[in-house]
Design a protein around this motif. Structure first.
Motif, PDB file in Angstrom:
ATOM      1  N   PHE A   1       0.862  -1.165   0.083  1.00 37.10           N
ATOM      2  CA  PHE A   1      -0.033  -0.161  -0.162  1.00 37.10           C
ATOM      3  C   PHE A   1       1.085   1.346  -0.002  1.00 37.10           C
ATOM      4  N   GLY A   2       2.027   1.301  -0.872  1.00 36.60           N
ATOM      5  CA  GLY A   2       2.643   2.532  -1.081  1.00 36.60           C
ATOM      6  C   GLY A   2       1.797   3.429  -1.860  1.00 36.60           C
ATOM      7  N   ASP A   3       2.725   4.608  -2.155  1.00 40.04           N
ATOM      8  CA  ASP A   3       1.953   5.560  -3.064  1.00 40.04           C
ATOM      9  C   ASP A   3       1.686   4.996  -4.415  1.00 40.04           C
ATOM     10  N   THR A   4       0.502   4.810  -4.945  1.00 42.72           N
ATOM     11  CA  THR A   4       0.260   4.048  -6.394  1.00 42.72           C
ATOM     12  C   THR A   4       0.981   4.795  -7.311  1.00 42.72           C
ATOM     13  N   ARG A   5       0.941   6.085  -7.456  1.00 45.34           N
ATOM     14  CA  ARG A   5       1.444   7.083  -8.588  1.00 45.34           C
ATOM     15  C   ARG A   5       2.982   6.955  -8.371  1.00 45.34           C
ATOM     16  N   GLN A   6       3.457   7.059  -7.243  1.00 46.50           N
ATOM     17  CA  GLN A   6       4.907   7.171  -7.214  1.00 46.50           C
ATOM     18  C   GLN A   6       5.449   5.610  -7.804  1.00 46.50           C
TER      19      GLN A   6
ATOM     20  N   THR B   1       3.901   1.717 -21.258  1.00 41.03           N
ATOM     21  CA  THR B   1       2.928   0.712 -22.432  1.00 41.03           C
ATOM     22  C   THR B   1       1.689   0.647 -21.844  1.00 41.03           C
ATOM     23  N   LEU B   2       1.517   0.345 -20.711  1.00 43.50           N
ATOM     24  CA  LEU B   2       0.108   0.145 -20.151  1.00 43.50           C
ATOM     25  C   LEU B   2      -0.663   1.636 -20.224  1.00 43.50           C
ATOM     26  N   ASN B   3       0.253   2.725 -20.400  1.00 46.31           N
ATOM     27  CA  ASN B   3      -0.640   4.009 -20.298  1.00 46.31           C
ATOM     28  C   ASN B   3      -1.094   4.313 -21.925  1.00 46.31           C
TER      29      ASN B   3
ATOM     30  N   PRO C   1      -1.811   3.226 -14.968  1.00 46.01           N
ATOM     31  CA  PRO C   1      -1.949   4.164 -15.761  1.00 46.01           C
ATOM     32  C   PRO C   1      -2.689   3.794 -17.105  1.00 46.01           C
ATOM     33  N   GLY C   2      -3.494   4.636 -17.689  1.00 47.67           N
ATOM     34  CA  GLY C   2      -4.006   4.291 -19.173  1.00 47.67           C
ATOM     35  C   GLY C   2      -5.424   4.645 -19.147  1.00 47.67           C
ATOM     36  N   PRO C   3      -5.944   4.599 -20.485  1.00 41.03           N
ATOM     37  CA  PRO C   3      -7.274   4.797 -20.519  1.00 41.03           C
ATOM     38  C   PRO C   3      -8.446   3.555 -20.056  1.00 41.03           C
TER      39      PRO C   3
ATOM     40  N   LEU D   1       2.113   9.971 -18.171  1.00 44.62           N
ATOM     41  CA  LEU D   1       1.112   8.852 -17.409  1.00 44.62           C
ATOM     42  C   LEU D   1       0.024   9.417 -17.010  1.00 44.62           C
ATOM     43  N   CYS D   2      -1.350   8.941 -17.148  1.00 49.82           N
ATOM     44  CA  CYS D   2      -2.436   9.235 -16.787  1.00 49.82           C
ATOM     45  C   CYS D   2      -3.111   8.508 -16.191  1.00 49.82           C
ATOM     46  N   TRP D   3      -4.107   8.488 -15.076  1.00 50.47           N
ATOM     47  CA  TRP D   3      -4.853   7.644 -14.829  1.00 50.47           C
ATOM     48  C   TRP D   3      -6.443   7.777 -15.040  1.00 50.47           C
TER      49      TRP D   3
END
Length: 375
Positions: free
Chosen positions: A30-35, A45-47, A88-90, A117-119
């Protein structure tokens, strides 16, 4: 057949990057997801996964077909489903925007993922109605220049950290009154609560409360389509495309459980025979689901509905993991934490993209293809 199962992935380099397991372990804590995800070599690639062809940025290779996406999800499930649920990604919103959005809306939405990177999130499920669209209570009230959204959405992936997404709300009674909107989850009119989970450690699922969120009229998707096309076209395209991938995640968890069990236990002859049987069943389910994905890609008649593909994979994965737990020798070392984790994680897929009862009802009341009517 057991050898075929083993050879399916033997010697296969992991496309997820050498750091994938480390990233998965950090998410579990449960660390900082974004970081954490920003450090993953595969995050970019997933983004871009799910971007329509015209928005893809060369020279990175994109997983375009459903069959390729299915294979990728199984490999992610083997390491940790949290990797895809936190990526991240659509994601699911991509299908809705691509199917309903006009050129301007698509440029604005997909352009965000080209830059950095965008969530994103997909807000449809509600606390008491689940994903039953007919019972949806979130409302979109027309006002000058747009709509005011009021209601609650539940089990929204990345709902706490997402920067963009799609929300479904009711503009009028009945099925034709349900519409999709592009929205900004970070708007102060939305209250977000991260949910506590029993499995899928590290996954961000949220309860989102919409308190008169203003959405401009230009962010209503599908305005150029007939009302009969809007919800059905967007929701079903999304679910049907990703349901086999949920099954792939479950099979990945089961394959990891088989791997961990064999690393700790020297099986008896009877256990070896049972393991071979489990592997044969796993391989058969994997290949069947893969064929259906290929049929979707080739626009052929499906031998099985996507919902039932997901259901069959999830049921089998649950059975395999449970059997491995019960078959672990009582006089050996304690059951490894990875096996217990698989036991918790695999339960979640029953509720991801529809329960088995829903899929069985859909199968029962769906019209049969013409080729099957006389059988």
């Amino acid at each position: 057949m057991s050898q075929l199962y083993d050879d399916t992935f033997a010697g296969q380099s992991c496309p997820l990057g050498a750091d994938a397991q480390q990233i998965a372990d950090q998410l579990r804590n449960f660390g900082d997801t974004r970081q954490i995800m920003e450090q993953w070599s595969f995050a970019a690639t997933l983004n871009h996964l799910g971007l329509p062809q015209r928005y893809q940025v060369p020279p990175s290779r994109q997983v375009i077909s459903l069959a390729e996406r299915y294979e990728l999800y199984e490999q992610i499930g083997f390491l940790s489903p949290a990797l895809i649920f936190s990526a991240p990604g659509p994601s699911m919103a991509a299908y809705v925007v691509a199917g309903l959005g006009n050129e301007q809306q698509q440029d604005a939405f997909f352009g965000q993922f080209q830059k950095a990177l965008c969530w994103s999130c997909f807000a449809m499920t509600e606390p008491t109605q689940g994903s039953d669209a007919g019972a949806m209570q979130t409302t979109a009230t027309p006002v000058d220049g747009g709509y005011l959204i009021c209601g609650r959405k539940m089990f929204i992936g990345n709902g706490v950290i997402a920067e963009t997404g799609v929300v479904f709300a009711r503009t009028a009674p009945g099925q034709l009154g349900i519409n999709a909107f592009v929205f900004s989850p970070q708007d102060p009119a939305i209250t977000r609560h991260r949910l506590e989970l029993t499995g899928l450690d590290g996954t961000n699922l949220a309860l989102m409360e919409f308190n008169n969120l203003f959405i401009p009229a230009g962010d209503l998707l599908g305005q150029h389509l007939k009302p009969t096309q809007r919800f059905a076209q967007s929701a079903m395209a999304t679910f049907d495309a990703l349901r086999p991938c949920v099954g792939a995640l479950a099979l990945g968890v089961a394959r990891r459980a088989l791997h961990e069990w064999q690393a700790c236990v020297t099986p008896t002859p009877a256990q070896s025979q049972r393991l071979s049987h489990m592997k044969r069943r796993w391989y058969a389910a994997y290949r069947e689901a893969s064929r259906v994905c290929q049929q979707v890609d080739e626009q052929h008649t499906l031998e099985k509905s996507p919902g039932m593909v997901k259901t069959a994979c999830v049921i089998l994965a649950d059975e395999i993991v449970s059997e491995l737990i019960h078959a672990f020798p009582t006089d050996a070392q304690p059951v490894p934490a990875t096996l217990w984790q698989a036991f918790r994680d695999v339960k979640a897929f029953e509720y991801t993209e529809g329960t088995r009862q829903i899929h069985r009802l859909n199968q029962r009341f769906s019209p049969r293809p013409a080729s099957q009517e006389c059988r």
